[in-house]
Enzyme design. Structure first.
Site, PDB file in Angstrom:
ATOM      1  N   CYS A 116      61.472 -27.935  21.816  1.00 52.87           N
ATOM      2  CA  CYS A 116      61.649 -27.856  23.268  1.00 52.87           C
ATOM      3  C   CYS A 116      61.129 -29.075  24.023  1.00 52.87           C
ATOM      4  CB  CYS A 116      60.995 -26.589  23.796  1.00 52.87           C
ATOM      5  SG  CYS A 116      61.609 -25.104  22.976  1.00 52.87           S
ATOM      6  N   HIS A 244      56.454 -25.459  31.842  1.00 53.47           N
ATOM      7  CA  HIS A 244      57.305 -25.058  30.719  1.00 53.47           C
ATOM      8  C   HIS A 244      57.607 -23.572  30.843  1.00 53.47           C
ATOM      9  CE1 HIS A 244      59.229 -25.502  26.894  1.00 53.47           C
ATOM     10  NE2 HIS A 244      58.438 -24.624  26.311  1.00 53.47           N
ATOM     11  N   HIS A 278      66.151 -20.447  28.998  1.00 56.70           N
ATOM     12  CA  HIS A 278      65.530 -21.476  28.167  1.00 56.70           C
ATOM     13  C   HIS A 278      66.642 -22.163  27.371  1.00 56.70           C
ATOM     14  CE1 HIS A 278      62.980 -23.793  25.747  1.00 56.70           C
ATOM     15  NE2 HIS A 278      61.987 -22.945  25.551  1.00 56.70           N
TER      16      HIS A 278
END
Length: 352
Positions: A116, A244, A278
């Site tokens: 990520c 995040h 996400h």
């Protein structure tokens, strides 16, 4: 003495919240091999079309051998591989090579795949290419499309939620996997008087666990401080933090601990993943684009932190944006990205 190289974001485009009404372009360019006919590359092409003239301008300005391509991804064409069995579609460099071929470029091209954090890592590599005089400009970004293999993997880890993600809530129960992409034109702009500048990037690794971040956030804190140091600013100079904020127990514990350690509860912040999902390897790129939107539109309210409003009081308290906030003198934003393997990346952008 060599002049300082200042890397600016000249143009950008992004795509998220893809649904049945989203029309993705077909890949039908002459000379494009079948292994590049992937959903992720169609998402990239959608973004490219939005900045098509700007890309044409930098190619004319610098030449086809001086434009680099750096694209972050974690899935590439793994979903299509299950259907057609072409292993070239699964290569992490596939989206970057597709763009290179599509545009007829002959310079540097590479994929970045560090879970990520891939999107910020792509910025880091792109900036280094410009600073090293390997490229005069770089088309950088990230893309990921949905893949059953990835969904099954996250399901096995028991971190998927069947509800909208709820970061930093006491009721959080996981993430929502999504798809999307973003592209940026990065250029050496030492003579520019205005624009969005990459002020600092911090990159570290926990070396703690393959799939769980260090709850103490020690290396995350170091990544934040590295970015601040390179940017030559203090924590109080940051106006907004894009978290995040995945909505998992482990990420939110680590991130709240790290952010509070550096900023306390003094800086406005929010996670935009409840709005975008996400997007894995594309997430940090999309969130960088959201940060660019914030910098270029200071008259608009900062991105809300959308959750159920029940903050987990076992976490250090962050200054989440729970109602409309506008900052008149907004100039500096920070974006966080963390991923499997303990990879941490933080980028600070500023409007000059």
């Amino acid at each position: 003495m060599a002049c300082e190289v200042n890397v600016f974001i000249k143009k950008y485009a992004y795509l998220c919240n893809i649904d049945d009404k989203t029309v993705l372009p077909e890949i039908c360019s002459v000379g494009i091999e079948p292994e590049y006919d992937l959903r992720c590359n169609k998402i990239l092409l959608h973004c490219l079309n939005a900045i098509e003239q700007d890309v044409a301008d930098i190619i004319e300005k610098y030449g086809k051998n001086r434009i680099g391509i750096v694209i972050a991804t974690t899935n590439a064409g793994i979903e299509e591989f299950g259907c057609v069995g072409n292993k070239l579609s699964t290569q992490m460099g596939n989206p970057a090579l597709f763009l290179q071929r599509y545009l007829g470029l002959t310079g540097f091209a590479a994929g970045v795949s560090t879970a990520c954090t891939s999107g910020i890592k792509a910025f880091s590599l792109a900036r280094n290419l410009i600073k090293s005089n390997i490229c005069d400009a770089v088309i950088a970004g990230g893309v990921d499309s949905l893949a059953k293999l990835t969904l099954f993997g996250f399901s096995a880890l028991e971190v998927l939620s069947d509800k909208k993600s709820n970061p930093f809530s006491k009721n959080r129960d996981g993430i929502n996997i999504s798809e999307g992409g973003a592209l940026f034109i990065l250029e050496n702009a030492e003579k520019e008087s205005s624009g969005i500048k990459i002020l600092g990037i911090g990159e570290t690794s926990d070396a703690y666990h393959a799939a769980t971040p260090d709850p103490c956030g020690l290396e995350t804190i170091r990544a934040i401080r590295e970015a601040l140091c390179e940017a030559k600013i203090e924590p109080q100079d940051v106006d907004y933090i894009n978290l995040h904020g995945t909505g998992t127990n482990t990420n939110d514990l680590m991130e709240a601990t790290a952010v509070y350690s550096v900023f306390q509860d003094k800086v406005y912040c929010s996670s935009t993943k409840p709005l975008t999902g996400h997007c894995l390897g594309a997430s940090a790129s999309i969130e960088a684009a959201i940060c660019c939107d914030v910098l270029l539109n200071p008259q608009k309210a900062l991105p809300l932190h959308v959750y159920d409003g029940e903050y987990d009081e076992s976490l250090p308290r962050l200054k989440l944006i729970e109602e409309d906030v506008t900052l008149e003198d907004l100039k500096i934003v920070m974006s966080n990205a963390f991923g499997f393997g303990g990879t941490n990346a933080v980028m600070i952008l500023g409007v000059i």
